[in-house]
Design an enzyme around this catalytic site. Structure first.
Site, mmCIF file in Angstrom:
data_model
loop_
_atom_site.group_PDB
_atom_site.id
_atom_site.type_symbol
_atom_site.label_atom_id
_atom_site.label_comp_id
_atom_site.label_asym_id
_atom_site.label_seq_id
_atom_site.Cartn_x
_atom_site.Cartn_y
_atom_site.Cartn_z
ATOM 1 N N LEU A 115 30.387 122.400 -100.748
ATOM 2 C CA LEU A 115 28.980 122.814 -100.644
ATOM 3 C C LEU A 115 28.268 122.017 -99.558
ATOM 4 C CD1 LEU A 115 26.732 124.582 -101.972
ATOM 5 C CD2 LEU A 115 26.090 122.531 -103.232
ATOM 6 N N HIS A 116 27.703 122.713 -98.597
ATOM 7 C CA HIS A 116 26.983 122.006 -97.541
ATOM 8 C C HIS A 116 25.718 122.746 -97.144
ATOM 9 C CE1 HIS A 116 29.928 124.675 -95.541
ATOM 10 N NE2 HIS A 116 29.062 124.773 -94.549
#
Length: 763
Positions: free
Chosen positions: A659-660
Site C-alpha cells: 500500500l502506497h
DNA sequence: GTTCTAGAAC
DNA sequence: GTTCTAGAAC
C-alpha cells in the site's frame, strides 16, 4: 414490409410528397457539412442546406436567418438540412417546430469522439465559419460540455445516433437513397457503445464497432434497396404493437416505444442505456412443455408485482421468434393490466445478441437452466452457455453445482466472456423452472397446482436476484465523475452511480463474498445485508498455498518487479539511497520515475497490506498517518516552491505491491509521464484521494473500489479545464500552459494542497 | 512499474 | 518519412 411501386398521378404525388427537416447535431469538426454535401450530391430529393456559417454572407449568421431560410425552403416543397451545431434542446426547439405537423423532423446526431472533432477542426483550412486552427480546440471542447442529445420527446419523428464514421456512412447512404416520395421509419436508431465514455484510440474504437452487419453491407452495397435497409433497421426496433407495420409508406410515430429503448450517450443526462435491464426468456414453456396460457398469466402477474419494486430498472421478456405465442399472450395481458411499458417490454431476438444485433442493452440476462447447471440441452441454455464461452461454465461452477426447481443462482460474468465484452452483460441468472415434460427429470405429471407455484417462485427468484444486483451502494461513477469535473454536476450527481458501475461493484462483491442463491421465499434484502461483511484477505491467505509463493493478496499475484516497493517497505535500511524518511509505520521515498516535478510515495510498512483492496477499519490510523506524512512532505516542498499544487491519493489497482500513497504535484511536468495509462492513473477515478479513502473506511469499513481498467484508457483530458487532446505530447503542451482553475470537485477541502494564503493553508 | 518495438497514424 | 500508441516481455 412492403414498397409501393405504383407510379402516382401528379395530384397524388403532390399530396404524398412530404418535406423533411433534418437537424444535424454535432460539434464543429463532427462532419455536419460533409454529411449534407454527400447527400445533396446523390439524392434525388430536393434538398436545401441551411448553414449558419454561410447564411450571413461573410458576417456571422443568426438563428433567425436560418429559421427564415428553412421556412421558405419548406414552403417551396424542399427538404432541409439544418447545418449548425444544435447541441442543446433549446437550440433545436424552433427548428423542430418549424414545419408543423405536415413536416417530419429528423435528427442525425454526429456524436463522434471529442478528440476527433478537435483534431479535425484544428487542422482544417478554409472553414466556412472560420473556425479552425488553435482556437477551434477550445471552442469544440466548450461546446461539447453543453451537449444534450436529442430525444424523441422534443418532437423528432426520427433520431439517428452516429458514434463513429461507419455509423455516419450508414446514415449518409440512407438519406442518399431517400427519394422524393419515400419516408423513413420513425424512432430512435443507433446503438450507444457501452464504452463510449472511455474514448479509446479512434481507430481501435472503429475496428471494435465496425461490424459487418452494419457499415459493411450498407456502405458498400449502394444497390441495396432502401426497403431492405429499413427492414434491417426495423428488426432492431423493439417489438411493439405498431413497429411491425412500419414500412416505406407508413412512417410510424411510435414515440413511447422508441424512446424507452433508446440508446443514450455519455454526454446526455441519465440515458436509458444506463438503465439496469434484465432480459429473461419464458421459463418452462419450451422444452419443459408448461402450458402457455398459464405461464403467460404468471409472467404478467410477477412482472406486475416486481416493476413496482424495481425503481428505474426494466424487464424485457425475450423470445427468438416473431411467431412466439408466449410473447403475444404476455404482451396482450400486460397491456390489459396497464403495466408500465417503460418498465416492461417484450422483444423478439436472440438473448445472446441483444445489444449487438437488437440494439437493446441488457446488463443482466436470465437463463432457463437445467438442474445440473451444465451447458447444452438446446434452447436458451445451450445458446447462452455457448455465447458466453467457457468463462460462464467456470464461473457457474464456482457458485453452485445444481439447482432445484424454482430457485435461481446469480453468476457474475467474467470480463473475458464475449457476452460481457460484446453485449455488456455483467450477470447471468440461472433459474430452473417446473418441468411438465415426462422425458425430462422431475416431471410434475401435469400437476399444475404445484407447477404454477414453482413457476411463480422461479420468476420471483429471477427478479429478486436482479434486484439484488441492482441494489448496491451508490458511489462515484465515471459518468458522474465527468459531470463533476466538467462543472456540470449538481449535488445529486455527486452521489449517483451508473448502473454499469453498480454492476461492476456488485461483481467485485461477488468475487470476494461468494455465492448468492436467491430463492422465492427469501425476504428481499439488499445484497450487502444478505452477504454480511468481508472476510479479510489475510485469513484467506492462510489457506491459499499460492499466497506464500506470491507473497501477495488473494486477488492478485505480484511479479518480481512489482515487489520492489514491498522489499523497500520491509527492509528500508537496505535502500537508503531511495528512502527519504522512515518511521515505525511508514517509509517515504521519491518515486523512481516521477510523473511530475515533485512526486513521492508514502508506503505502509505493515505486512499483508498490498493495496487498497486490503484496507479495513483497523488500518484507519495507518491511513491517517500516511496522509499526515504526505501532507508534511507536500508542505515542505511548498515552502520551497510555492506555486506547486499537490494531490494525495492511491491507485485503485496499483502495479506495485505494498500500500502506497502518491504525493504528486499537479504540474505533471516530467519526462517519465509518457502514456495514457500514466496520465489516467493520476487523473481519472482510478486515482482515489487520500481523504476520500479515509472517509469511506470510516463509513463502510473499507474503500469502495472499481478495479476497472477502463479508467486507464479514457480519453486524454486536461485535469484543469477538462479539454480533450489527441495524444500525450499535445496534452503535455496544453497542460504546460493551462491555468484554468481546477474542477470544483478537487477544490473541495482536503483534495488539493497549495501554498499558504492569507486565510491559512488551502487544502 | 519500464523498455522495446511493430505497426498505426499522421 | 516521423510520431505515437499499445502490447509483450521483463
Amino acid at each position: 414490409m412492403e414498397v409501393d411501386c405504383e407510379t402516382p398521378t401528379k395530384g397524388e404525388e403532390e399530396e404524398k410528397r412530404k418535406p423533411i427537416v433534418v437537424i444535424l447535431v454535432g460539434a464543429p469538426g463532427s462532419g455536419k457539412s460533409t454529411f449534407c454535401n454527400h447527400v445533396m450530391r446523390v439524392s434525388t430529393r430536393p434538398w436545401v442546406r441551411v448553414c449558419q456559417d454561410t447564411i450571413g454572407n461573410g458576417k456571422a449568421g443568426t438563428k433567425t436567418q436560418c429559421l427564415m431560410s428553412a421556412a421558405s425552403a419548406l414552403k417551396a416543397g424542399k427538404s432541409v438540412f439544418i447545418d449548425r451545431c444544435n447541441l442543446d434542446r433549446e437550440q433545436r426547439l424552433d427548428f423542430v417546430n418549424i414545419g408543423g405537423p405536415q413536416v417530419d423532423v429528423h435528427a442525425v446526431v454526429l456524436d463522434l469522439p471529442a478528440k476527433l472533432c478537435v483534431s479535425r477542426s484544428v487542422k482544417r483550412t478554409g472553414h466556412e465559419g472560420n473556425l479552425q486552427g488553435g482556437k477551434a480546440a477550445a471552442v469544440v471542447n466548450r461546446m461539447l460540455q453543453k451537449k444534450e442529445l436529442p430525444k424523441l420527446s422534443e418532437g423528432f419523428a426520427r433520431i439517428m445516433l452516429c458514434q463513429n464514421e461507419s455509423d455516419v456512412q450508414v446514415a449518409i447512404n440512407m438519406y442518399n437513397a431517400l427519394g422524393p416520395l419515400d419516408t423513413l421509419p420513425s424512432g430512435y436508431f443507433g446503438q450507444k457503445n457501452p464504452a463510449a465514455n472511455i474514448q479509446l484510440g479512434i481507430m481501435k474504437f472503429l475496428k471494435k464497432v465496425d461490424g459487418p452487419s452494419r457499415a459493411g453491407s450498407d456502405a458498400n452495397v449502394p444497390q441495396d434497396s432502401i426497403a431492405n435497409r429499413i427492414s434491417k433497421e426495423n428488426d432492431r426496433l423493439p417489438e411493439g404493437p405498431d413497429n411491425g407495420s412500419a414500412s416505406l409508406g407508413h412512417a410510424v410515430n411510435n414515440v413511447t416505444d422508441g424512446e424507452e429503448l433508446e440508446m443514450g450517450s455519455p454526454g446526455g443526462t441519465v440515458s436509458s442505456c444506463n438503465v439496469p435491464t434484465l432480459a429473461f426468456p419464458s421459463i418452462s414453456t419450451a422444452d419443459f412443455q408448461f402450458n402457455i396460457e398459464k405461464a403467460s398469466d404468471i409472467i404478467v402477474e410477477k412482472v406486475e408485482e416486481f416493476v413496482k419494486k424495481l425503481g428505474d430498472a426494466r424487464l424485457v421478456l425475450v423470445d427468438l421468434s416473431h411467431k412466439s405465442k408466449i410473447l403475444t399472450l404476455v404482451r396482450i395481458k400486460a397491456t390489459q393490466k396497464n403495466i408500465d411499458s417503460s418498465k416492461f417490454h417484450t422483444f423478439v431476438g436472440d438473448i445472446t445478441r441483444l445489444s449487438s444485433e437488437g440494439g437493446l442493452r441488457c446488463n443482466v440476462i436470465a437463463n432457463a437452466a437445467n438442474w445440473r447447471l451444465k451447458p447444452g440441452g438446446g434452447g436458451v441454455n445451450a445458446s447462452i452457455f455457448s455465447a458466453a464461452g467457457a468463462a460462464l461454465e467456470t464461473a457457474t461452477k464456482e457458485r453452485a453445482v445444481s439447482l432445484t426447481p424454482g430457485k435461481a443462482v446469480i453468476v457474475p460474468l467474467p470480463s473475458t466472456s464475449p457476452l460481457f465484452s460484446r453485449e455488456g452483460v455483467t450477470h447471468v441468472i440461472h433459474v430452473l423452472g417446473p418441468n411438465m415434460n415426462p422425458q425430462r427429470p422431475n416431471c410434475l405429471s401435469n400437476d399444475y397446482i404445484k407447477g404454477c407455484e414453482i413457476l411463480r417462485e422461479a420468476y420471483s427468484s429471477i427478479f429478486e436476484s436482479f434486484a439484488s444486483i441492482v441494489r448496491t451502494p451508490k458511489n462515484l461513477s465515471m459518468e458522474s465523475y465527468e459531470k463533476q469535473v466538467s462543472g456540470l454536476s449538481d449535488s445529486q450527481n455527486h452521489f449517483e452511480i451508473s448502473p454499469m458501475d453498480q454492476f461492476l461493484n456488485s461483481e467485485l462483491k461477488f468475487k470476494r463474498e461468494g455465492v448468492h442463491e436467491s430463492g422465492g421465499n427469501k425476504k428481499w434484502k439488499p445484497l450487502q445485508d444478505e452477504l454480511g461483511s468481508n472476510s479479510r484477505n489475510s485469513k484467506n491467505r492462510e489457506n491459499n498455498p499460492n499466497s506464500e509463493k506470491n507473497g501477495g493478496s488473494m486477488t492478485k499475484s505480484w511479479g518480481f518487479w512489482a515487489q520492489a516497493l514491498y522489499r523497500i517497505a520491509m527492509f528500508p535500511e537496505r535502500h537508503k539511497n531511495d528512502v527519504i524518511e522512515i518511521s515505525d509505520d511508514v517509509v517515504v521515498l521519491n518515486d523512481l520515475y516521477p510523473k511530475a516535478q515533485k512526486h513521492l510515495v508514502v508506503m505502509a510498512r505493515a505486512e499483508d497490506l498490498d493495496c487498497l483492496a486490503d484496507v479495513r477499519e483497523e488500518h484507519l490510523q495507518l491511513l491517517r498517518t500516511m496522509n499526515t506524512m504526505g501532507l508534511k512532505w507536500a508542505e515542505k516542498f511548498l515552502s520551497e516552491h510555492e506555486t506547486l499544487v499537490f494531490r494525495l491519493g492511491y491507485h485503485t489497482a496499483p502495479s506495485m505491491r505494498q500500500l502506497h500513497l502518491h504525493v504528486i504535484s499537479q504540474d505533471f511536468d516530467s519526462v517519465h509521464l509518457k502514456n495514457k495509462r500514466h496520465w489516467n492513473s493520476f487523473n481519472s477515478p482510478f486515482f482515489r484521494d487520500s481523504i476520500d479513502v479515509i472517509e469511506e473506511v470510516v463509513k463502510h469499513g473499507k474503500a469502495t473500489l472499481k478495479d476497472d481498467d477502463r479508467f486507464l484508457s479514457m480519453e486524454l483530458r486536461c485535469h484543469r479545464c477538462r479539454s480533450a487532446h489527441p495524444n500525450i505530447p499535445r496534452l503535455k503542451t496544453h497542460i504546460s500552459k493551462c491555468r484554468a482553475p481546477f474542477p470544483a470537485v478537487l477544490l473541495q477541502p482536503g483534495h488539493l494542497v497549495c501554498a499558504r494564503t492569507s486565510d491559512g493553508l488551502v487544502q
